[in-house]
Structures are given as C-alpha cells and as structure tokens.
Design a protein around this motif. Structure first.
Motif, PDB file in Angstrom:
ATOM      1  N   THR A   1      52.429  53.929  65.419  1.00 61.21           N
ATOM      2  CA  THR A   1      52.614  54.196  66.842  1.00 61.21           C
ATOM      3  C   THR A   1      52.507  55.694  67.147  1.00 61.21           C
TER       4      THR A   1
ATOM      5  N   ASN B   1      49.856  43.876  66.694  1.00 58.93           N
ATOM      6  CA  ASN B   1      50.999  44.777  66.772  1.00 58.93           C
ATOM      7  C   ASN B   1      52.288  43.999  66.565  1.00 58.93           C
TER       8      ASN B   1
ATOM      9  N   THR C   1      56.748  44.373  67.078  1.00 58.67           N
ATOM     10  CA  THR C   1      57.855  45.120  67.670  1.00 58.67           C
ATOM     11  C   THR C   1      59.060  44.996  66.752  1.00 58.67           C
TER      12      THR C   1
ATOM     13  N   TYR D   1      53.025  49.616  65.757  1.00 60.92           N
ATOM     14  CA  TYR D   1      51.639  50.056  65.594  1.00 60.92           C
ATOM     15  C   TYR D   1      51.025  50.359  66.955  1.00 60.92           C
ATOM     16  N   ASP D   2      49.887  51.040  66.900  1.00 63.72           N
ATOM     17  CA  ASP D   2      49.037  51.301  68.058  1.00 63.72           C
ATOM     18  C   ASP D   2      47.627  50.808  67.756  1.00 63.72           C
TER      19      ASP D   2
END
Length: 420
Positions: free
Chosen positions: A318, A355, A357, A382-383
C-alpha cells in the motif's frame, strides 16, 4: 474428481493449506518455494500411469492450494510452471521415442535393401555361370534347335519346381509376416514409460523452478549497476528484499542517496531504511504525505511487487500507487524489481480484486469505542498500480516494459492452465 494422495503427502498439503488460510506463510518467495516442494512430492510419491493422470493430480492439488489463499498469486503461478514442465518433458520424451523408432525402421529398411541387392547380384552371377557352362557343353555338330530348346527348358523347369520352389515360397511368406509385424512402427511410437518420465520431471522441477527461486535475488541485483548511477536520488517504499539487494549491490560501485517512505501503518519503511543505512547508503525516511512534495528531487523510483498481472499492472504494498502516480506527474521513471515467478496470467478487472484488508487497530485503537461506532475504517494491505504508471520491469533474466509482459507469460505458462 478428487485424487487420493498418500497419507503423509495429504498431511503436508493440509498443513500448508491451514497455514495459508491463517496467513502464517506471508510473502511471494516463501509461498512459491513451499508450493514447489509440495508439487515435487506429488510427482515423486503418487502413482500414475500416464501424463494425463499426473496433470490431473497436479491440477487438483494446485486448485486446493490456490483456493486456500486466492490473494497469494504465487501459488497458482508455481502450479502453472510445474504443469508446463510436465507437458514439455512428456512431449520431448515422446518425440525422442518417435525419432528412435523411425531411426530403427530406416536402419532395418537399409538392411533389407542391401540384402535384396546382394540376392540380385547372386542371381545374375548364377545365370552368367549357367550360360557359360551351356556354351562349353555345346556339341561340335549343330544340333536341331528344337532338341536344344526342349532340353534347356526341361532342365530349367525341373530346377524351379523342385526344392528351390518350396524354399522360395517359404522366404516370401516369412517376408510378408515380417513386413506386417513391422508395419505399425512406421506410424506410431510407444508412449514414454512412467519410469523414464518421473526422474526427468523431478529433475526439471529442481533445476527450472526451485533452483531459479534460490537465485532470483542475485539475478536481479546483478543488473543494478545498469540502472543506478552516481549521485542520483532514489525513492522507494515498503520493505522488499528484492529492492534491498538491488540497492545494496549498486552501492558497491556507485554513491547515491535513497529516500524511503515509511509506509504507514505497517511502517515497513523504517526497517528498510535501517537495512540500507547499515549497508553504508545515505538514507532518509519521510512520511507518506510528503511523497508528492519530494518527487521533484528524485531521479528514479524503485518499487517491489507482490504480483505482476497479465496486462502489465502490478500488485504492491500500500502506498505504491501514490508514489507511482506522483512519479508519472513529474515524468520520473519507475523501475519495478520482480521475479518471473510473480508473473500471473490473470487480469484485474477490478482494482480491489487481488487486494486484502487487515485489522484497522493500527490506525485507530479499539479502545476508542465511541469514535469507532461512528466511522468505517478500511486498512488495505496492497495497492494496484496500472501499467501506464510503470516504466520498466527488471526481472531475474533481464528487463522488459509492461507491454512485453504478455510474451513472458506465454513463455512461462501453457494457455491451457490459465484457469486452475
């Protein structure tokens, strides 16, 4: 169809699946290495009679591992690599057997033609000797033509109708039998034996997959001097072993400065800055909110990757999208250090597809209950970075732009294995 595995192997698979679900195995390298070891055990310990059965077994085990943690794309990538290795070994062994069969057939045909030529030469020499003998025995006085013709004809007919005729019939019959027996060899070859394929497949897995995993960091770091130049300012984010080895190797011959974003709320940038500073690199840590303000001073951005998708985009820690977008705005090149086993043939139809969370307690403590009840917190791990924000991928076998990723995927995976 569920494939029955040996008891010990099934226990190893279930243990790995449990650790993947609990995220006790984190990181593409560790996940990929354990997956390769388990698939090698599947090849060596399971019973299979043909390649199709082995492919079905590997696909079944691989789908179980991939479904345990769908966000760890390295699991599916290693499964696809193993499936391609099996197909290549089986195809190469089959072609080898076919070439051997064709060579044996051509060799036998050459022997038959040589024998036929030798028999024809023997027959011609026998006829010449017979004519010479008839000429020497010809009487001094001319005999009637009808008498000579009848005597020669009777002798010739007698020689063929005797024992030689039976021998000739026997030879012709055996020739047809041998020709019928050797006929199918010209068109088909026997499938490769399991005992020949198993050691070859295990050897290829060890050499092409496991050995490559052990040398990926060195292969990428060896190219550092080609991209990092003296007196440059490099910006990175997060803690990546690939990027760390890349910068440390460049620091052996070049002097440059590195700016590391702290990567809140995990603060992986602090560990990265400490490792680079211990290697003698001039390192500065800054908050993530100052990335855009510091970008005009930066010459290059170096990022790590969790996975590289089929369209050339990547899944990274991220904050990577923020730093890549700022670099795009200031026309700063973005280098992504990644290994080939991170290439995935999947597409990100949604930016949050791959992704995850994690718990938001790092952002806001659970003890602040009055505030938590009134807000919604999201802490992505992640991004997704679009391919147009990336300048170049540096992998363990060279480098490639995002538009060339599809070719690397075609070289490493079989199109049949896109969906496990």
């Amino acid at each position: 169809m569920t494939i029955m595995l040996p008891r010990q192997l099934e226990a190893s698979v279930e243990d790995f699946i449990a650790r993947l679900k609990r995220r006790q195995v984190v990181g593409s390298y560790e996940v990929a290495k354990e997956t390769a070891v388990i698939l090698r055990q599947v090849v060596s310990t399971t019973r299979w009679r043909d390649v199709d059965t082995l492919l079905e077994t590997i696909t079944d085990v691989g789908s179980r591992l991939a479904s345990a943690q769908p966000k760890e794309l390295a699991v599916g990538n290693i499964v696809r690599r193993v499936l391609k290795v099996i197909r290549e070994v089986a195809r190469g062994e089959l072609e080898h057997n076919l070439l051997d069969a064709l060579d044996e057939q051509s060799f036998s045909n050459d022997d038959e033609s040589d024998n036929d030529d030798a028999e024809d030469d023997d027959d011609e020499s026998d006829e010449d000797d017979q004519e010479a003998a008839d000429a020497s025995l010809k009487p001094t006085k001319a005999a009637p033509t009808s008498t000579l013709l009848s005597s020669n004809t009777s002798s010739n007919v007698g020689s063929v109708s005797g024992t030689d005729r039976a021998a000739l019939a026997t030879q012709s019959t055996m020739f047809h039998l041998l020709a019928d027996a050797k006929g199918p060899v010209q068109h088909t070859a026997e499938p490769p034996s399991v005992y020949n394929l198993k050691p070859l497949i295990i050897q290829e897995i060890n050499e092409e997959i496991i050995a490559e995993l052990e040398s990926v960091y060195k292969g990428i770091a060896d190219q550092a001097s080609d991209y990092i130049h003296a007196n440059e300012v490099i910006m990175t984010i997060g803690k990546s072993r690939t990027v760390e080895d890349f910068l440390v190797r460049a620091a052996k011959t070049r002097k440059f400065q590195v700016i590391v974003a702290e990567t809140s709320p995990t603060y992986q940038g602090h560990d990265m800055a400490a490792a680079l500073s211990a290697a003698g690199i001039d390192t500065t840590v800054m908050v993530d909110s100052a990335i855009f303000a510091a970008m005009p001073r930066v010459n290059k951005v170096v990022l790590g990757a969790h996975a590289v998708l089929a369209n050339g985009g990547l899944v990274a820690v991220t904050g990577s999208h923020l730093i890549a977008a700022a670099a795009k705005h200031h026309s700063t090149p973005v280098l992504v250090c990644t290994a080939l086993y991170k290439l995935s043939p999947l597409f990100a139809y949604d930016v949050d597809t791959f992704n995850i969370t994690v718990a938001p307690n790092a952002i806001m403590d659970f003890q602040q209950g009055a505030i938590i009840d009134k807000v919604t917190l999201s802490n992505p791990y992640y991004d997704y970075v679009a391919p147009e924000l990336v300048s170049l991928f540096v992998h363990n076998l060279g480098s490639a732009p995002p538009t060339y990723v599809y070719r690397l995927i075609n070289d490493n995976y079989d199109p049949e294995d896109t969906t496990l």
